[in-house]
Design an enzyme around this catalytic site. Sequence first.
Site, PDB file in Angstrom:
ATOM      1  N   LYS A   1       0.806  -1.228   0.000  1.00 58.01           N
ATOM      2  CA  LYS A   1       0.000   0.000   0.000  1.00 58.01           C
ATOM      3  C   LYS A   1       0.834   1.270   0.000  1.00 58.01           C
ATOM      4  CE  LYS A   1      -2.437  -0.915   3.668  1.00 58.01           C
ATOM      5  NZ  LYS A   1      -1.959  -0.182   4.783  1.00 58.01           N
TER       6      LYS A   1
ATOM      7  N   ARG B   1     -10.479   2.177   7.542  1.00 54.14           N
ATOM      8  CA  ARG B   1     -10.222   0.787   7.908  1.00 54.14           C
ATOM      9  C   ARG B   1     -11.383   0.161   8.672  1.00 54.14           C
ATOM     10  NH1 ARG B   1      -4.095   1.563   8.208  1.00 54.14           N
ATOM     11  NH2 ARG B   1      -3.198  -0.515   8.297  1.00 54.14           N
TER      12      ARG B   1
ATOM     13  N   ARG C   1      10.573  -6.687   5.625  1.00 52.22           N
ATOM     14  CA  ARG C   1      10.513  -5.255   5.924  1.00 52.22           C
ATOM     15  C   ARG C   1      11.019  -4.978   7.337  1.00 52.22           C
ATOM     16  NH1 ARG C   1       4.838  -2.213   5.440  1.00 52.22           N
ATOM     17  NH2 ARG C   1       4.454  -3.083   7.485  1.00 52.22           N
TER      18      ARG C   1
HETATM   19  P1  AMP Z   1      -0.098   1.195   8.278  1.00 46.87           P
HETATM   20  O1  AMP Z   1       1.150   1.997   8.178  1.00 46.87           O
HETATM   21  O2  AMP Z   1      -1.187   1.678   7.355  1.00 46.87           O
HETATM   22  O3  AMP Z   1       0.151  -0.282   8.163  1.00 46.87           O
HETATM   23  O4  AMP Z   1      -0.665   1.424   9.759  1.00 46.87           O
HETATM   24  C1  AMP Z   1       0.072   1.016  10.891  1.00 46.87           C
HETATM   25  C2  AMP Z   1      -0.826   0.952  12.123  1.00 46.87           C
HETATM   26  O5  AMP Z   1      -1.365   2.241  12.416  1.00 46.87           O
HETATM   27  C3  AMP Z   1      -2.047   0.033  11.969  1.00 46.87           C
HETATM   28  O6  AMP Z   1      -1.747  -1.323  12.206  1.00 46.87           O
HETATM   29  C4  AMP Z   1      -2.952   0.633  13.054  1.00 46.87           C
HETATM   30  O7  AMP Z   1      -2.534   0.255  14.349  1.00 46.87           O
HETATM   31  C5  AMP Z   1      -2.699   2.130  12.906  1.00 46.87           C
HETATM   32  N1  AMP Z   1      -3.612   2.712  11.890  1.00 46.87           N
HETATM   33  C6  AMP Z   1      -3.273   3.231  10.675  1.00 46.87           C
HETATM   34  N2  AMP Z   1      -4.358   3.652  10.015  1.00 46.87           N
HETATM   35  C7  AMP Z   1      -5.428   3.396  10.825  1.00 46.87           C
HETATM   36  C8  AMP Z   1      -6.828   3.562  10.696  1.00 46.87           C
HETATM   37  N3  AMP Z   1      -7.364   4.076   9.568  1.00 46.87           N
HETATM   38  N4  AMP Z   1      -7.609   3.183  11.744  1.00 46.87           N
HETATM   39  C9  AMP Z   1      -7.088   2.672  12.856  1.00 46.87           C
HETATM   40  N5  AMP Z   1      -5.781   2.453  13.048  1.00 46.87           N
HETATM   41  C10 AMP Z   1      -4.942   2.811  12.042  1.00 46.87           C
END
Ligand code: AMP
Length: 186
Positions: free
Chosen positions: A8, A83, A122
């Site tokens: 992503k 999400r 990663r």
């Molecule tokens: P990501 O970098 O998108 O994988 O996000 C890392 C972490 O941030 C996720 O596993 C969640 O703990 C938190 N997070 C990111 N975006 C959201 C969201 N839209 N809603 C809730 N938690 C989020």
Amino acid sequence: MGAPGSGKGTQASALAERYGIPAISTGDIFRANIKQGTELGQQVQAIIEAGEYVSDEITEAIVADRLGQDDCAHGFLLDGFPRTMSQVHFLDRYLQAESTGLDAVVSLQVNPDALVDRLLDRAQVEGRGDDTEDTIRRRMEVYAGQTAPLLYHYENQGILVEVDGTGTVEEVRQRMFAALDRQSVN
Ligand code: AMP
């Protein structure tokens, strides 16, 4: 949208560059706050490191604030948001109030076995606090339970663009651009 490790973040940057719009990653915003030791960072660190979702209330407030900034006036790309169903409704309401809407929702699809390998790789490179094996497993479960079902919402709206996320970064990028061209997103 896409499961943890689906690529992503990488593909979001490529899309943002192609369309000349900002890529807004809620995960990056949280990580930056954790790094800087802000109050928000302290609030969310343990949650993120456990692989759980930050509350809708906090996440939606951050997105509303970010979308209100000038550089979003002519479009934006959201990476990792929405999400949950609450976030979907929040975004629908927010965009409606601004008399605008989403052009497309890109879903990157990668087979779950490949995802764990990618995330463990990663972990070596980026050292993210939530890329440990237990947390990865939990993040997959949370994605499957809370986020994957949201794809139906966007499928019903006719804006879901499904892209095979296997292969090199470049292959996925070209596939994704071609799919968006077919959908007439410009
Ligand atoms: P990501 O970098 O998108 O994988 O996000 C890392 C972490 O941030 C996720 O596993 C969640 O703990 C938190 N997070 C990111 N975006 C959201 C969201 N839209 N809603 C809730 N938690 C989020």
